[in-house]
Design a protein around this motif. Structure first.
Motif, short mmCIF file in Angstrom:
data_model
loop_
_atom_site.label_atom_id
_atom_site.label_comp_id
_atom_site.label_asym_id
_atom_site.label_seq_id
_atom_site.Cartn_x
_atom_site.Cartn_y
_atom_site.Cartn_z
N LEU A 131 5.32 5.14 -3.74
CA LEU A 131 5.88 3.84 -4.09
C LEU A 131 5.11 3.19 -5.23
O LEU A 131 5.67 2.75 -6.23
CB LEU A 131 5.85 2.90 -2.89
CG LEU A 131 6.97 2.98 -1.88
CD1 LEU A 131 6.75 1.93 -0.81
CD2 LEU A 131 8.30 2.75 -2.57
N SER A 132 3.79 3.16 -5.07
CA SER A 132 3.03 2.43 -6.08
C SER A 132 3.01 3.21 -7.39
O SER A 132 2.88 2.63 -8.46
CB SER A 132 1.62 2.11 -5.58
OG SER A 132 0.88 3.28 -5.48
N LEU A 141 -1.43 -1.84 -9.97
CA LEU A 141 -2.47 -0.82 -10.06
C LEU A 141 -2.46 -0.18 -11.44
O LEU A 141 -3.45 0.35 -11.91
CB LEU A 141 -2.24 0.28 -9.03
CG LEU A 141 -2.47 -0.09 -7.58
CD1 LEU A 141 -2.12 1.08 -6.69
CD2 LEU A 141 -3.91 -0.50 -7.36
N GLY A 142 -1.31 -0.23 -12.09
CA GLY A 142 -1.18 0.56 -13.31
C GLY A 142 -0.96 2.00 -12.92
O GLY A 142 -0.63 2.28 -11.78
N SER A 392 -0.98 -2.54 -2.23
CA SER A 392 -0.24 -2.71 -3.48
C SER A 392 1.22 -2.39 -3.29
O SER A 392 2.09 -3.10 -3.81
CB SER A 392 -0.76 -1.78 -4.56
OG SER A 392 -2.14 -1.79 -4.60
N ALA A 393 1.47 -1.31 -2.55
CA ALA A 393 2.86 -0.93 -2.35
C ALA A 393 3.60 -2.06 -1.65
O ALA A 393 4.72 -2.43 -2.02
CB ALA A 393 2.94 0.35 -1.53
N ARG A 394 2.94 -2.62 -0.65
CA ARG A 394 3.58 -3.67 0.09
C ARG A 394 3.78 -4.92 -0.76
O ARG A 394 4.83 -5.53 -0.76
CB ARG A 394 2.74 -4.02 1.31
CG ARG A 394 3.51 -4.79 2.34
CD ARG A 394 2.68 -5.01 3.56
NE ARG A 394 2.03 -6.31 3.55
CZ ARG A 394 2.66 -7.46 3.53
NH1 ARG A 394 3.96 -7.49 3.45
NH2 ARG A 394 2.00 -8.59 3.54
N LEU A 410 13.67 1.58 -7.47
CA LEU A 410 13.42 2.88 -6.85
C LEU A 410 14.57 3.85 -7.05
O LEU A 410 14.46 5.02 -6.72
CB LEU A 410 13.16 2.72 -5.36
CG LEU A 410 11.93 1.93 -5.02
CD1 LEU A 410 11.76 1.85 -3.53
CD2 LEU A 410 10.70 2.56 -5.64
N ASP A 411 15.65 3.36 -7.56
CA ASP A 411 16.84 4.14 -7.84
C ASP A 411 17.46 4.76 -6.60
O ASP A 411 18.60 4.51 -6.28
CB ASP A 411 16.55 5.24 -8.86
CG ASP A 411 17.84 5.92 -9.24
OD1 ASP A 411 18.57 5.32 -10.05
OD2 ASP A 411 18.15 6.98 -8.68
#
Ligand code: SF4
Lengths: 1123, 890
Positions: A131-132, A141-142, A392-394, A410-411
């Motif tokens: 995800l991230s 995060l980059g 980060s994902a959250r 996310l397509d």
């Protein structure tokens, strides 16, 4: 599953229902209920109707589990390729479902079997990573940094960076100072506490960020509500009448105490006019515990003068005392009431005192700053931990506001989510699921399917919160409601065991679920396997602890099991690896082969110590202990007397200097024994060579080669080589330019590595922790050490609980040197209750690993007239239910001090020598070389370091390039304007090539000067002129002196039937050098190279005469070479 | 060996050959050379064979725009600036700027290469961020007239179209698995301009002899592969062997070790540094090379230096006089560590170092670094580079040792990196020191350093690098089901739909599958003998075989013997000898040995320890931690109490003091104690920590003095006095913390402890706390009224006296049950009996030491050893085996 079997299986209906792909479920799947098969069937069912396989996301707890699930799914597909229906009935259902999937795969061109990467089965960590990775910007995060499993070093760095701010002007300085003062100015302690907090920051950060704005009042009112609610529930349990009675008695006792002069434990009742029902009565209630309970929380048996009931009193007073005693007796027999009273014990005050509040504020201030520091450390190291990835994902998902945005981002929208081991889910994961199901609506075809067994939730130390399972079953997740299903069939354990579980566990597990303390009730199982004749459970309890006796009993049980069933599998499971030390020692001593997973620390192996000593010695000339250890290690084995000679008792010089630099070496050596002399002669050259190689080779190479050369492999046991390999890998990780940055890291690294397993042991007997055994099964399970207690909880900077009803309860660490305050303590009490419930579940997990037989071992202590296991031991949780049937074995409770054995060291025998080793293959395959390499080697003498040579090189390149352009374009003169333009271009080019801004003008001038001189000179014009067959940068290859040569020639042409081969050199004479000397020097230097060029051309054009020359544009000088 | 005569014929005719990789260029060149030699030529014109990219770069110099083309590091640098600015402007946070810029650049290049674009309509937030950056970038390019290096190829196409560039010869493209749209359009341009364009692929058309091997795990897999390769290479030095892995990075270190093991066993034992016997395509970062690591360390040292960093500096061979002073600097480090300072500001270091006998060449390095850190200006990177070079020069970098060839290359490459800093002058404004050092650090991390190898017979490559290459034997590692095709990894800055539209790599499952199939086909055709292998088990996880290899038969390799040195040496082992030599020569000198207290203490704890510490003079090196350690804190408490009582001296006077007076006094003496410690260490404490410590000390002192108040009256006789004594052959110098004269005229001898004291350590034959017992030897029993530990602890309840006293009531809360029980058990009912027992036991311990007792016998097997620095020397961790060894007869 065939129809016939379905009828046998008690929960067949539930299982069938679980495959309804239109519905969301939460499934409780107890031990042995075959949930993996169920999950696979559901995935197959989903695939059969999916539009693409990526719609289905299955989340497992470990990577291993993900791998297994994927494998089993693919195997199912593979098997389904065959038309043959499997015989085993339960495989038939899977087979049939897989066939449908294959059809769909075909129709949609999925190619799942060739492209299994399409199956989205992964751990929550890898899912968060993916995800991230997809959302570098909003996940903040980059591009994804490296993720490390072991971020301890990073936390440490962050904590130290924060603490370093103490001396700065930043505002954190004050908070740090306060906390230091609070903790007795122990900087390292504060650091460790911060480190521990950083590792679990996902749990508290949201609370602290929230509380930053919160006033003392809000936090205190949460406390207050909590206290009042507890008092309330106690009051209700006791009932109105009892309360009235209590009030009367307490008033009486308090008055007595006040008069008698002993400490009034019922102080709040002095002058009290209330009736114990109003909320503000909690202080009275708290003090009542002093009257009703003894120091260790049991109901008092009798009251006396100290509790306000003096003896020999008047009749009326005697009656009161009598009343009191009766009431106490009543409480003692009613467990519910006594529990309600105990619950009041240690309830906190409802306000923070000044010191606490100040500490809390400092922490609310500091801890978020520690997180900021951690981000900085992450940034500079390019590594993060999983907590960061998940966070980060959250956060990224959380920042997406509409389902449409989520789709764009996310397509591939996820339509079905399956989560395994849901009982061990953490808050972060739970919240992630909420985000992922954003916008889902009941019946829109999207489903959530979570499976787990609350009775097997044992990962509290990894933030698992079993309460979330209960909550999800009750409230669903986000907008998704999940229908609860419960499996009951146990396919694993024989009926005898299942009966025992059903008998024992209901007595242990709480009757009702409770999110606050993480309590879950027991769900009974239905045995599928028949009952076996052998006794299912054996109990072996000792009176008094003696690890050796207990271990010997384990050994006996193992031997019995092997005898009864030679091919059966046996597992010895323990709560913590330290419980195994004695057992492993005994197994080793008796030559019982076993497989141990991650149990033996590498730091327990001599080979590790020896290599560490070798490393330290090679890296540090002053580390005498390491040097002596190298001399004493088995590859050398020098005697202590010889070591005395070497260290030169009188000299007090470090060993290193004595061995390598001592002027009186002859004398020293002559004092050595002959043997010692021989040993030193053997190892000294190896060590010397290694020291000289430091920095030139990797740390691993440095140490490994020395270890090999010393004969290290010749002194280790069977697993020694792989142990050594592990250590070398550690060295590779810690390598800092061929050295170590910190010796302690080596030691620390060592305690995180486990020694290699015995390569010769078969799989029959396994030894591991209960946590590792989760998901596995064995014929026989042996559970020793049930009487032992785990290590006590360590102090944490903050204790917090998110109370489902009253909000956040928060307490700072108490000051050093003082007792825990009651807020800290009562939060601790709830946490401890959670631990106790988990301990119980741990026992459940351990016991249910068994297929046929279960052996319990442990010890109890006799205290007073009772024999009881220690509190918080596993045995304590089951004691009540097993105590009756248990017969206690006695141990030798005064084991005599085993006197230490006579000590030995071992060493290589004198005859040993390093075996002859094969020489290298592949020493070159005649690869081509460039002309300059053939003619001269670079000299390795370290000249003074400077960047000037680089400038010269760039000037050379530029001159070459422009002369080539001139010759190519046939240009011979330029107007000054044209030259200016060229000069400008040269300047830009030089700058692009890397001439520093402040040197640009002079370098450009030098290039321009070279070009001008060349163009201005006749020689130059001749060289550039379009002669016959002229070329620049001419590429010629050939064989010179039997070597293949690739040459690039600056300028060549034919003039007057002579082939000219010209090399440009932009060098100039040194300051005081005459032109003649300069030319001599340069010719000497380059003639080899030019000679190769001319030879190539004579080979290319055998009939022509070839001449080589150097041209120096900077001084317009021409020198024919080789004349 | 080369089957592509067509290609060679075209080259002979003057065609240009453009390859996908450098490596392929080299191979084709080698084939060409070989064909020339085979045809008897001694010299020949070299055809133009080069990677497509180099060819474009070469051609573009003939256009007028060449000086406007940015280097890729310049472009990367500028993208970072753009993103950084955007982060600030959008009040956002981004952990990793540099890698993000790299990914974004990749997106930019993809869009260019696939002639694609997208709009905000299909963009999510991440994509929109990218569009912003792209916008800024393109504006910047046009403003400054710069050209993005990744667009060079388009410029070439255009120049060919308009006739500015003329390509006279035919053009061969070799080794491409796929052509992206810009590459295709270049081919179109060439063809339109009249060039023949030939595409060469799979240029070996051998009947492949392929198979699959499943190895139990990666280690075995690589081991098998290495042995196989060695066998082939040893048999015929002419054959070309290729080793390919889809995830080469994860296999690299394993391959490196195992191939060295098999190919150069003798060399491995010599420590390497020789030429590598194989060629591996992944280099290590330049920053990891010894000399470069050292240079970076010197340049990036912080203003405050930790003890570990200092130690590293003292040990590095890459500064001046490092080899000459290697022994001495080690000693300096050991001594400096004894100061127990975890860190020190750089500018204070010199003084502290001098006090432990550091050589001046080293302190000169420190001076140079202090000087360097003074430069706080902002300058262009090129100017910084000069400054860096000068600093390194003044540090004597790269040391006084002759450089090895590898070191020389690394130094040279580092010089290039530093010199290359100047290329940023054109795209950067003035920057500060830390920015520039970070830049250098990054550049050296990105620059790979490849140790020289002795040949290319064995080539170890990633999948892509193997494109077009031809081998005699090829082994493909790690081909389990998950390895190919891989999970999708689309570029996150381009909407997935847009990527799929254009069939960009890593964005579509079926494209990846198709690509994987082609790769495998290509690999299978690139050698006459191809082995695919995969590990059954990786870190505990079971793999499955890749379905794409289903058609291949499993093969059984003959088990080849290992050449690896470690197993060979292991195989050469013989039964080991055993020695038990724990009785060494007695001390020769008849003079009393100094340091008696420490000796007796160690002797009591473990005789071997006394031997190692006091006869071998070996102590472990210390590693101080941040803050104040327990020992310093203890010393401070001692000093504070000493100063406190210095003029109060009696219980009576003490009792007259008010609490305020006591507190005031305590603060003063706490300060004095700290100052004394600083003077001894020649280093000041940081000011806030100092203040906190003074407060803490005073607070602790106050808690302690409460205990003194409740005692019966006493006068202080002496404090911290040194006493000398010779018992047997040992000489003792003991400092007695305090001696009080009690009411009854006897003396109380007192030892302050800031840890938990255990008076049991005074008794038995092993007196591990010998100070007071030793001192008592001087006195008559009757003079002694009490021998006490005074526990000065932060917990008030733990502050108390413990020990023995004639009149215990004089010391409130004195008697501890455990001690009493112990004394009674041993039949010691009076203090005199205890004192007598000391008179016996102490000399015994001393004599044992003097007579050469070095027995391994820790007083407590767990705790004593846990805090002992000698475990590697005494080998106590082998204790479990001793019994077994005893029975062995060797
Ligand atoms: S480690 Fe233990 S056995 Fe070895 S010297 Fe120290 S105390 Fe003695």
């Amino acid at each position: 599953m065939s129809e016939s079997q379905k009828t046998h299986i008690a929960d067949a209906a539930q299982r069938a229902k679980a495959l309804d792909v239109k519905q969301s479920f939460i499934v409780q799947a107890p031990a042995g209920s075959g949930k993996t098969e169920l999950l696979i069937q559901r995935i197959l069912a989903l695939l059969a109707v999916a539009e693409s396989p990526e719609e289905i996301l299955a989340i497992t707890f470990t990577r291993k589990a993900a791998g297994e699930m994927k494998s089993r799914l693919l195997e199912a597909l593979d098997r389904a390729t065959s038309d043959e229906m499997p015989h085993a009935s339960h495989e038939r259902e899977t087979w049939a479902r897989a066939r449908v999937v294959l059809e769909r795969d075909h129709a949609c061109n999925w190619n799942l079997q060739e492209n299994p990467a399409r199956l989205q089965i992964m751990t929550i960590d890898s899912f968060c990573s993916s995800l991230s990775r997809r959302m570098p910007w909003i996940a903040r995060l980059g591009d994804q940094p490296g993720v490390t499993d072991d971020a301890e070093e990073l936390y440490l760095q962050a904590a130290e960076n924060l603490l370093a701010k103490l001396e700065s002007d930043s505002h954190s300085s004050q908070s740090i100072a306060f906390m230091l003062q609070h903790l007795d100015n122990r900087v390292t302690q504060l650091r460790q506490l911060i480190v521990a907090m950083l590792a679990r920051r996902d749990q508290w950060i949201r609370h602290l960020i929230d509380s930053q704005g919160q006033s003392k009042h809000i936090l205190e009112s949460a406390l207050e509500s909590f206290v009042i609610a507890t008092v309330d529930s106690t009051r209700q349990t006791l009932g109105q009448a009892t309360c009235q009675q209590l009030l009367e008695l307490a008033m009486f006792a308090s008055a007595n105490l006040d008069q008698s002069g002993v400490k009034n434990i019922l102080e709040p009742f002095v002058g009290y006019t209330g009736d114990l029902t109003e909320p503000s009565a909690h202080l009275q209630w708290l003090s009542l515990t002093n009257l009703l309970l003894t120091g260790n929380d049991s109901i008092r048996k009798r009251v006396d003068v100290n509790t306000g009931f003096p003896p020999n009193a008047a009749a009326e007073e005697a009656a009161m005392k009598e009343k009191m005693q009766l009431l106490l007796a009543h409480f003692a027999t009613d467990p519910e009431k006594s529990a309600a009273i105990v619950a009041l014990r240690g309830l906190p005050a409802v306000s923070y005192d000044e010191q606490q509040w100040h500490a809390l504020q400092s922490l609310i201030d500091l801890l978020p700053l520690a997180v900021v520091e951690l981000r900085n450390v992450f940034r500079s190291s390019g590594r993060v931990d999983f907590v960061e990835i998940a966070g980060s994902a959250r956060a990224a998902l959380g920042s997406i506001e509409t389902p449409e945005d989520l789709l764009l981002q996310l397509d591939n929208s996820i339509k079905h989510i399956l989560v395994d081991e849901f009982q061990d889910t953490s808050y972060t994961q739970y919240a992630l699921l909420q985000n992922l199901t954003l916008g889902w609506e009941q019946g829109d075809g999207r489903t959530l399917f979570v499976v787990g067994d609350p009775m097997q939730s044992i990962y509290r130390f990894r933030e698992a919160d079993v309460g979330l399972f209960l909550k999800t079953a009750k409230d669903g997740i986000g907008t998704v409601d999940l229908e609860p299903l419960g499996l009951t069939a146990n396919f694993r354990s024989q009926a005898g065991l299942v009966d025992w579980f059903n008998q024992t566990f209901p007595q242990l597990f709480p009757r009702n679920g409770d999110m606050l303390v993480g309590a879950v009730p027991y769900a009974p199982a239905d045995a599928v396997q028949a009952k076996l004749p052998l006794g299912a459970v054996s109990q072996n309890y000792f009176l008094g602890r003696n690890d050796t006796d207990e271990s010997e009993r384990v050994l006996e049980l193992v031997r019995e099991s092997i005898k009864n069933e030679p091919d059966g599998s046996i597992a010895v499971l323990v709560r913590s690896r330290t419980h195994l030390l004695e057992i492993i020692r005994l197994f080793n001593q008796h030559g019982v082969p076993y497989q141990a997973q991650d149990l033996d620390l590498l730091s327990d192996r001599p080979v590790a110590h020896d290599i560490v000593a070798l490393t330290r010695a090679l890296l540090h000339s002053g580390d005498s202990v390491a040097w002596l250890s190298v001399l004493r290690a088995p590859w050398c084995g020098m005697t202590l007397d010889d070591l005395l000679v070497l260290t030169g008792e009188k000299h007090k010089a470090p060993v290193f200097n004595r061995i390598f630099n001592d002027p009186d070496q002859v004398e020293m050596f002559s004092a050595l024994s002959i043997e010692g002399h021989r040993l030193l002669d053997r190892i000294r050259p190896v060590l010397k060579r290694a020291i000289q190689q430091k920095g030139r080779v990797s740390l691993r190479q440095l140490v490994e080669s020395a270890w090999l050369a010393l004969g290290g492999p010749a002194v280790v046991d069977e697993s020694g080589l792989s142990d050594a390999e592990q250590l070398f890998r550690l060295l590779d990780q810690l390598d800092a330019g061929g050295d170590l940055l910190c010796f302690d890291e080596l030691e620390r690294g060592l305690t995180r590595l486990y020694a290699s397993a015995d390569p010769t042991a078969g799989p029959n007997l396994q030894v591991m922790t209960i946590h590792k055994a989760k998901g596995l099964e064995f014929d026989t399970v042996i559970l020793p050490g049930l009487g032992r207690t785990p290590r006590r909880d360590e102090k944490t900077l903050l204790r917090w609980i998110e109370h489902p009803d009253y909000g956040l309860l928060l307490a700072p660490v108490p000051p050093s040197g003082e007792d825990e305050d009651d807020i800290y303590r009562s939060i601790g009490k709830i946490l401890r209750q959670r631990d106790e419930h988990e301990t119980l579940r741990l026992f459940y997990v351990a016991a249910t690993r068994a297929r046929k037989q279960l052996h319990l071992l442990g010890h109890v202590k006799s205290s007073g007239d009772e024999e009881k296991p220690e509190a918080s031991s596993l045995l304590a949780t089951v004691w009540e239910s097993v105590a009756e049937e248990a017969t206690l074995l006695t141990v030798d409770d005064n084991p005599e001090e085993a006197s230490l054995q006579k000590a030995y060291i071992r060493r290589l025998p004198a005859q040993w020598h390093l075996p002859e080793l094969p020489q290298s293959v592949c020493t070159g395959d005649g690869q081509s070389v460039s002309a300059s390499e053939v003619s001269g080697d670079p000299s390795f003498s370290a000249s003074r370091f400077s960047l000037r040579s680089e400038e010269g090189r760039l000037i050379g390149v530029s001159v070459h390039r422009w002369l080539e352009t001139f010759a190519g374009q046939g240009v011979t003169t330029f107007t000054p304007e044209q030259f200016n333009r060229i000069a400008k271009k040269i300047g830009l080019e030089l700058s692009q090539a890397g001439v520093p801004a402040d040197r640009l003008a002079s370098c450009t001038a030098r290039v321009v000067d070279c070009l001008k001189r060349t163009l201005d000179s006749d020689k130059g014009q001749w060289i550039l002129a379009p002669h016959l067959d002229h070329a620049c940068e001419k590429a010629v290859s050939g064989i010179v002196d039997e070597r293949l040569v690739h040459a690039s020639i600056d300028r060549t042409f034919i003039d007057d039937n002579i082939r000219w081969v010209i090399d440009y050199k932009t060098s100039t004479p040194a300051k005081d050098e005459s032109l003649e000397l300069f030319l001599q020097r340069e010719t000497a230097h380059y003639q080899g190279q030019v000679h190769i060029y001319t030879r190539l051309f004579s080979q290319l054009e055998p009939d022509r005469s070839v001449k080589g020359a150097l041209y120096f544009p900077a001084i317009d000088t021409w020198k024919v070479v080789g004349e | 060996m080369n089957n592509n005569s067509d290609l060679l014929k075209r080259l002979l005719e003057g065609d240009v050959c453009l390859t996908a990789t450098n490596r392929l260029s080299r191979q084709i060149m080698a084939d060409y050379d070989q064909s020339m030699v085979a045809s008897g030529k001694m010299a020949w014109d070299r055809p133009m064979i080069m990677p497509l990219e180099s060819w474009c770069r070469q051609l573009i110099t003939s256009l007028d725009i060449s000086e406007r083309i940015l280097t890729s590091s310049q472009a990367a640098f500028l993208w970072e600036t753009i993103i950084q600015k955007d982060v600030v402007a959008s009040d956002h946070e981004l952990l990793q700027i540099t890698p993000t810029a790299r990914k974004a650049r990749q997106a930019y290049k993809l869009l260019h290469d696939f002639q694609a674009g997208f709009t905000t309509d299909e963009a999510a937030e991440d994509h929109r961020a990218f569009l912003r950056w792209q916008n800024t970038w393109e504006k910047m390019l046009s403003e400054k007239g710069w050209i993005d290096p990744c667009t060079i190829i388009s410029f070439i196409s255009k120049a060919i179209d308009v006739g500015k560039i003329k390509v006279e010869s035919g053009v061969i493209f070799a080794g491409f698995d796929d052509f992206n749209p810009v590459q295709k359009s270049l081919q179109d341009s060439l063809q339109t301009a009249g060039c023949t364009v030939v595409i060469v692929n799979d240029h070996a058309s051998t009947t492949a002899n392929n198979g699959v091997i499943a190895a139990p795990d990666n280690t075995t897999e690589v081991e098998q592969c290495a042995r196989w390769a060695r066998g082939l290479a040893a048999e015929n030095p002419e054959v070309r062997i290729g080793i390919v892995a889809p995830h080469l990075e994860s296999y690299k270190s394993l391959i490196y070790q195992k191939f060295l093991d098999e190919f150069d066993p003798a060399g491995k034992v010599l420590g390497g540094g020789q030429l590598l016997p194989f060629n591996i395509s992944l280099g290590d970062p330049l920053a990891n090379e010894g000399p470069v690591f050292a240079a970076l360390k010197l340049l990036t040292l912080a203003r405050t230096v930790s003890v570990d960093e200092l130690s590293w500096l003292l040990r590095t061979p890459y500064i001046q006089a490092a080899s000459a002073s290697y022994g001495q600097r080690g000693l300096t480090d050991v001594k400096f560590r004894k100061k127990r300072l975890a860190e020190l500001p750089l500018w204070k270091l010199k003084g502290a170092l001098k006090s432990v006998g550091c050589d001046t060449a080293f302190t000169d390095v420190i001076d140079a670094l202090v000087d360097f850190q003074k430069s706080r200006s902002k300058d262009l990177p090129g100017i910084w580079a000069e400054r860096f070079a000068r600093t390194l020069q003044s540090c004597g970098w790269p040391g006084d040792r002759t450089l090895s060839s590898r070191e020389y290359q690394a130094v040279d490459k580092f010089r290039e990196v530093l010199a290359g800093l100047a290329t940023f002058d054109a795209v950067s404004g003035p920057v500060d020191r830390s920015f520039t050092t970070a830049l250098v650090q990054r550049l050296t991390n990105e620059a790979t350093f490849q140790a020289e190898s002795s040949g290319s017979q064995v080539q170890i490559l990633g999948m892509l690098e193997a494109g077009g290459l031809h081998f005699d034997h090829l082994w493909v590692l790690g081909m389990h089901a998950g390895a190919m095709p891989q999970p999708l990894r689309p570029n996150p800055f381009i909407p997935l739909a847009a990527q799929r539209r254009k069939q960009m790599p890593h964005a579509d499952a079926n494209r990846e599958l198709d690509y994987a199939k082609r790769l495998i086909k290509r690999l299978s055709a690139s050698a006459s003998n191809v082995i695919y292998s995969w590990p059954l088990n990786e870190a505990g996880i079971q793999n499955r075989p890749g379905a794409l290899l289903n058609s291949l038969e499993p093969i059984d390799l003959p088990t080849l013997p290992s050449m690896a040195p470690a197993p060979a040496i292991f195989g050469s082992r013989r039964p080991l000898e055993k020695i038990s030599d724990y009785k060494v020569a007695p001390l020769i000198s008849k003079k009393p040995v100094s340091g008696g207290t420490a000796i007796v203490k160690d002797q009591a704890l473990c005789p071997f320890r006394a031997f190692a510490h006091h006869r071998l003079n070996s102590k472990g090196i210390e590693s101080p931690d941040i803050g104040l350690d327990n020992m310093t804190r203890g010393t401070l408490v001692h000093s504070m109490l000493e100063f406190f009582w210095a003029d109060i001296r009696s219980h009576q006077r003490f009792c007259q003091m008010t609490d305020e007076a006591i507190l005031e006094k305590l603060e003063k003496v706490a300060e004095m104690a700290v100052a004394r410690e600083e003077a001894v260490n020649k280093a000041d404490m940081p000011s806030r920590l100092r203040l906190l410590e003074i407060q803490r000390l005073a607070g602790q002192g106050f808690k302690w003095l409460e205990r003194e108040r409740n005692r019966s009256p006493f006068e202080i006789v002496e404090q911290e006095q040194l006493h000398e004594e010779t018992i047997g052959r040992l000489h003792f110098r003991t400092r007695i913390d305090r001696i009080d004269r009690l009411e009854d005229g006897t003396l109380a001898i007192i030892d302050y402890k800031t840890g938990q004291p255990d008076p049991l350590q005074w008794f038995g034959r092993r007196i591990s706390e010998p100070q007071l017992p030793i001192y008592c030897q001087k006195l008559e029993n009757s003079e002694i009224g009490a021998v006490l530990f005074a526990a000065v602890r932060s917990k008030p309840a733990e502050c108390r006296f413990s020990g023995i006293a004639r009149t215990p009531e004089m010391f409130p809360k004195l008697n501890e049950r455990q001690l009493q029980k112990f004394l009674t058990e041993n039949g010691w009912n009076t203090i005199d009996q205890v004192l007598d027992s000391w008179r016996e036991a102490l000399p015994e311990l001393g004599n044992a030491f003097v007579n050469g007792d070095a027995t391994i016998d820790p007083v407590d097997k767990v705790d004593t050893c846990k805090y002992c620095d000698l475990a590697t020397l005494c080998r106590i961790h082998e204790a479990d085996h001793w019994a077994q060894w005893e029975d062995e007869n060797v």
